[in-house]
Design an enzyme around this catalytic site. Structure first.
Site, mmCIF file in Angstrom:
data_model
loop_
_atom_site.group_PDB
_atom_site.id
_atom_site.type_symbol
_atom_site.label_atom_id
_atom_site.label_comp_id
_atom_site.label_asym_id
_atom_site.label_seq_id
_atom_site.Cartn_x
_atom_site.Cartn_y
_atom_site.Cartn_z
ATOM 1 N N ASP A 154 82.468 15.067 -81.903
ATOM 2 C CA ASP A 154 83.094 13.818 -81.472
ATOM 3 C C ASP A 154 84.147 13.404 -82.507
ATOM 4 O O ASP A 154 83.929 13.480 -83.708
ATOM 5 C CB ASP A 154 82.038 12.722 -81.308
ATOM 6 C CG ASP A 154 82.568 11.558 -80.488
ATOM 7 O OD1 ASP A 154 82.106 11.372 -79.351
ATOM 8 O OD2 ASP A 154 83.462 10.829 -80.983
ATOM 9 N N ILE A 155 85.293 12.960 -81.982
ATOM 10 C CA ILE A 155 86.421 12.587 -82.846
ATOM 11 C C ILE A 155 86.129 11.295 -83.626
ATOM 12 O O ILE A 155 86.727 11.048 -84.676
ATOM 13 C CB ILE A 155 87.701 12.461 -81.986
ATOM 14 C CG1 ILE A 155 88.951 12.707 -82.792
ATOM 15 C CG2 ILE A 155 87.763 11.150 -81.237
ATOM 16 C CD1 ILE A 155 90.210 12.861 -81.938
ATOM 17 N N GLU B 110 83.920 6.070 -71.421
ATOM 18 C CA GLU B 110 85.349 6.058 -71.764
ATOM 19 C C GLU B 110 86.080 7.200 -71.101
ATOM 20 O O GLU B 110 87.216 7.066 -70.685
ATOM 21 C CB GLU B 110 85.516 6.306 -73.273
ATOM 22 C CG GLU B 110 85.536 5.091 -74.141
ATOM 23 C CD GLU B 110 85.539 5.528 -75.596
ATOM 24 O OE1 GLU B 110 86.326 6.445 -75.947
ATOM 25 O OE2 GLU B 110 84.749 4.978 -76.368
ATOM 26 N N HIS C 12 79.596 14.240 -69.836
ATOM 27 C CA HIS C 12 79.254 14.793 -71.149
ATOM 28 C C HIS C 12 77.990 14.101 -71.638
ATOM 29 O O HIS C 12 77.711 12.969 -71.252
ATOM 30 C CB HIS C 12 80.387 14.588 -72.162
ATOM 31 C CG HIS C 12 80.848 13.168 -72.277
ATOM 32 N ND1 HIS C 12 81.691 12.594 -71.353
ATOM 33 C CD2 HIS C 12 80.548 12.199 -73.172
ATOM 34 C CE1 HIS C 12 81.912 11.330 -71.686
ATOM 35 N NE2 HIS C 12 81.231 11.055 -72.784
ATOM 36 N N HIS D 267 75.993 13.073 -75.323
ATOM 37 C CA HIS D 267 76.164 12.905 -76.768
ATOM 38 C C HIS D 267 74.883 13.374 -77.450
ATOM 39 O O HIS D 267 73.790 12.924 -77.070
ATOM 40 C CB HIS D 267 76.362 11.439 -77.137
ATOM 41 C CG HIS D 267 77.568 10.779 -76.547
ATOM 42 N ND1 HIS D 267 78.658 10.408 -77.302
ATOM 43 C CD2 HIS D 267 77.853 10.403 -75.276
ATOM 44 C CE1 HIS D 267 79.562 9.822 -76.519
ATOM 45 N NE2 HIS D 267 79.097 9.809 -75.281
HETATM 46 P P1 AMP Z 1 81.827 8.046 -73.485
HETATM 47 O O1 AMP Z 1 81.919 6.597 -73.897
HETATM 48 O O2 AMP Z 1 80.410 8.471 -73.221
HETATM 49 O O3 AMP Z 1 82.792 8.389 -72.381
HETATM 50 O O4 AMP Z 1 82.239 8.857 -74.777
HETATM 51 C C1 AMP Z 1 83.469 9.493 -74.969
HETATM 52 C C2 AMP Z 1 83.451 10.066 -76.370
HETATM 53 O O5 AMP Z 1 84.515 10.986 -76.494
HETATM 54 C C3 AMP Z 1 83.626 9.014 -77.483
HETATM 55 O O6 AMP Z 1 82.499 9.068 -78.353
HETATM 56 C C4 AMP Z 1 84.922 9.447 -78.174
HETATM 57 O O7 AMP Z 1 84.882 9.246 -79.573
HETATM 58 C C5 AMP Z 1 85.010 10.929 -77.821
HETATM 59 N N1 AMP Z 1 86.344 11.508 -77.813
HETATM 60 C C6 AMP Z 1 87.471 10.987 -77.280
HETATM 61 N N2 AMP Z 1 88.510 11.821 -77.448
HETATM 62 C C7 AMP Z 1 88.033 12.905 -78.100
HETATM 63 C C8 AMP Z 1 88.596 14.111 -78.580
HETATM 64 N N3 AMP Z 1 89.895 14.388 -78.423
HETATM 65 N N4 AMP Z 1 87.817 14.995 -79.209
HETATM 66 C C9 AMP Z 1 86.498 14.725 -79.407
HETATM 67 N N5 AMP Z 1 85.897 13.604 -78.973
HETATM 68 C C10 AMP Z 1 86.650 12.700 -78.336
#
Ligand code: AMP
Length: 115
Positions: A31-32, A96, A101, A103
């Protein structure tokens, strides 16, 4: 209905990312914006917007994502101390990115789930 997401581009290789595992069915990335020392996302290679779109044709993939999450947990040595797997679906969960996905979080005491 759903736009192409950043995860589409990561899985296809269009955008470079820290892919830590990939096979025919899933891709796992760091995760970024990590919320714990270990914060890994496990994403199906096949596009599914979120868990509302799991059905009898793709349900095995869902199980496989969890299987790979537990394999990664062992590989990064968080299996004994413990970890948490989270799945966010739609706005009340704060989803988001509209690409399914899960976590995988660990590496510290994660505290209570609900505050
Ligand atoms: P969600 O709220 O479950 O949709 O989580 C989306 C996750 O994707 C968040 O924890 C972000 O930090 C992560 N994220 C967004 N863009 C990227 C990226 N380019 N590479 C890795 N993780 C990302």
């Amino acid at each position: 209905m759903f736009k192409k997401t950043i995860f589409h581009k990561i899985i296809s290789g269009e955008i470079k990312s820290s892919i830590i595992y990939q096979d025919k069915y899933v891709t796992a990335i760091k995760d970024i914006n990590p919320q714990a020392p270990i914060h890994i996302l496990i994403i199906p290679n096949e596009y599914i917007p979120n868990s509302n779109y799991i059905n009898k044709n793709n349900r095995q993939l869902f199980g496989y994502m969890f299987y790979i999450a537990t394999k990664i947990a062992k590989k990064v040595h968080i299996d004994q101390d413990g970890y948490r797997i989270i799945l966010n679906c739609n706005k009340n969960a704060g989803q988001e990115i509209y690409y399914l996905h899960i976590h995988l979080l660990g590496g510290k005491n994660l505290g209570p789930l609900l505050k």
